[in-house]
Write an enzyme that holds these catalytic residues in place. Structure first.
Site, PDB file in Angstrom:
ATOM      1  N   ARG A   5     105.965  21.380  28.224  1.00  0.00           N
ATOM      2  CA  ARG A   5     104.766  20.654  28.614  1.00  0.00           C
ATOM      3  C   ARG A   5     103.726  20.820  27.518  1.00  0.00           C
ATOM      4  NH1 ARG A   5     101.811  24.357  27.722  1.00  0.00           N
ATOM      5  NH2 ARG A   5     100.109  23.084  28.459  1.00  0.00           N
TER       6      ARG A   5
ATOM      7  N   ASP B 279      95.249  15.102  26.162  1.00  0.00           N
ATOM      8  CA  ASP B 279      96.514  14.397  26.423  1.00  0.00           C
ATOM      9  C   ASP B 279      96.456  12.956  25.970  1.00  0.00           C
ATOM     10  OD1 ASP B 279      96.467  16.742  28.470  1.00  0.00           O
ATOM     11  OD2 ASP B 279      98.551  16.111  28.197  1.00  0.00           O
TER      12      ASP B 279
HETATM   13  O1  MRU Z   1     100.296  19.337  32.503  1.00  0.00           O
HETATM   14  P1  MRU Z   1     100.359  19.946  31.139  1.00  0.00           P
HETATM   15  O2  MRU Z   1     100.513  21.417  31.131  1.00  0.00           O
HETATM   16  O3  MRU Z   1     101.378  19.240  30.262  1.00  0.00           O
HETATM   17  O4  MRU Z   1      98.928  19.611  30.538  1.00  0.00           O
HETATM   18  C1  MRU Z   1      98.621  20.057  29.241  1.00  0.00           C
HETATM   19  C2  MRU Z   1      97.221  19.839  28.858  1.00  0.00           C
HETATM   20  O5  MRU Z   1      96.436  19.271  29.578  1.00  0.00           O
HETATM   21  C3  MRU Z   1      96.830  20.292  27.477  1.00  0.00           C
HETATM   22  O6  MRU Z   1      95.494  20.667  27.443  1.00  0.00           O
HETATM   23  C4  MRU Z   1      97.036  19.130  26.511  1.00  0.00           C
HETATM   24  O7  MRU Z   1      98.334  18.622  26.620  1.00  0.00           O
HETATM   25  C5  MRU Z   1      96.786  19.515  25.118  1.00  0.00           C
HETATM   26  S1  MRU Z   1      98.071  20.512  24.485  1.00  0.00           S
HETATM   27  C6  MRU Z   1      97.871  20.774  22.859  1.00  0.00           C
END
Ligand code: MRU
Length: 356
Positions: free
Chosen positions: A55, A248
């Site tokens: 993730r 994201d």
């Molecule tokens: O749901 P996730 O754990 O994939 O969400 C990740 C995030 O929100 C991070 O802050 C984002 O992907 C930036 S990672 C460099």
């Protein structure tokens, strides 16, 4: 100098490509267990992305790129007559794995573009593998560059060690390298500018408590975990000088989708006159979307809220579980990318960044 120190500090890995297979560190099991799983099919990687075994926006993109290499390997081994047609189902499966992080779609598009030329060569598999490796290496290098640029911004606000706050996990586990937000924090720590990292636990999936705290503790970087709801209090106490988060998806006007809770941190930060830094590679920027209102926000099962592990903790009610939110550009002081820094982001500055 700082880059050499950063290279030496690149220790945690989320994924590895070797022996024609993808290896993922299972992030559902951290920090209790460090378990590496070998993946040989795109379907299994798509499931790992869906289940958040891998993730974090950039890491999802890199995993999807290698998944397309796995898919091509499998089709070639099965002697399919039309590789391009066979790969369509794999592209679709991976694209459906998670909706919000644009790096996934960006990486799949890069693999699709590469496929067109790869099919003209003697060794299309080699060309696809080279493309996936280049996505991996570019992300790693982008992390180092954003860390340098973010560090420079922190240096400009003083030479005394500071208290910074981060949300979710935007570290090595979320990328191919040093991390985005956590990359800046790591660099600032190496430079003597971090007294303590305040880590929001990041309900409900606990990326802060399980992943960010694990990364920081492993490197001896001083940190303190707090419940998400304590963030405003800590800011009010005058303890925090920077909010540093990843992203994201960043839209053409500078709006930022990131882990749920980021928006309220940015509102609180503005009220308390604390600077808010967003760190992301340019593969996170989606110039196709005019504003954050158009970003698809993932909703996950309410069970992530109703249960802790196997144990139900909530009453018999339904739960609503949007896992990202959108912070308007107006609440962000600076976006740091490997292409450069955008202060007080807006559409014009984002366009100039992406044209540079
Ligand atoms: O749901 P996730 O754990 O994939 O969400 C990740 C995030 O929100 C991070 O802050 C984002 O992907 C930036 S990672 C460099």
């Amino acid at each position: 100098m700082i880059r050499e120190q950063m290279r030496a500090a690149e220790k945690v890995k989320a994924l590895e490509w070797r022996d024609n297979a993808l290896y993922l560190l299972d992030q559902r099991l951290l920090p209790q267990q460090e378990f590496w799983q070998r993946y040989e099919t795109a379907a299994d990687v798509a499931q790992a992305i869906r289940e958040m075994r891998v993730r974090g926006a950039p890491a999802i993109g890199v995993a999807a790129a290698f998944a397309m290499v796995l898919a091509a390997q499998q089709h070639v081994a099965n002697h399919v007559s039309d590789l391009s047609a066979a790969l369509e189902a794999d592209f679709s499966l991976l694209a459906e794995s998670r909706p919000t992080a644009v790096n996934l779609f960006w990486a799949l598009q890069a693999m699709r573009d590469c496929l067109a030329t790869a099919l003209q060569t003697e060794q299309p598999l080699k060309a696809l593998e080279a493309q996936a490796l280049s996505i991996f290496n570019d992300d790693r290098n982008a992390n180092l560059r954003t860390a340098e640029l973010g560090l420079q911004l922190i240096r400009e606000t003083g030479s005394a060690p500071q208290h910074v706050m981060t949300h979710c996990n935007a570290g090595a586990l979320a990328t191919a390298g040093f991390g985005t937000a956590l990359g800046v924090i790591r660099a600032a720590y190496l430079d003597g500018l971090v007294r303590c990292v305040h880590v929001n636990e990041t309900r409900p999936w606990l990326q802060g408590a399980r992943l960010t705290a694990w990364e920081l503790a492993g490197e001896g970087i001083p940190c303190a975990l707090n419940v998400d709801a304590a963030a405003g209090h800590l800011m009010q106490q005058g303890m925090i000088s920077w909010i540093i988060v990843g992203a994201d998806r960043i839209t053409a006007n500078g709006d930022v989708a990131n882990k749920i809770g980021t928006y309220q941190l940015a509102v609180l930060a503005r009220y308390h006159q604390i600077k808010c830094m967003v760190v992301a590679p340019s593969s996170t920027i989606d110039m196709q979307l005019a504003s954050g209102a158009q970003i698809p926000i993932e909703e996950r099962t309410g069970e992530e809220i109703l249960f802790v592990g196997q144990q139900r903790v909530a009453a018999e009610v339904d739960a609503l579980n949007p896992v990202f939110d959108v912070t308007p550009a107006a609440l962000i002081d600076v976006i740091v990318t490997e292409r450069g820094v955008v202060n007080q982001p807006d559409a014009q500055k984002m366009r100039a960044l992406m044209q540079s």
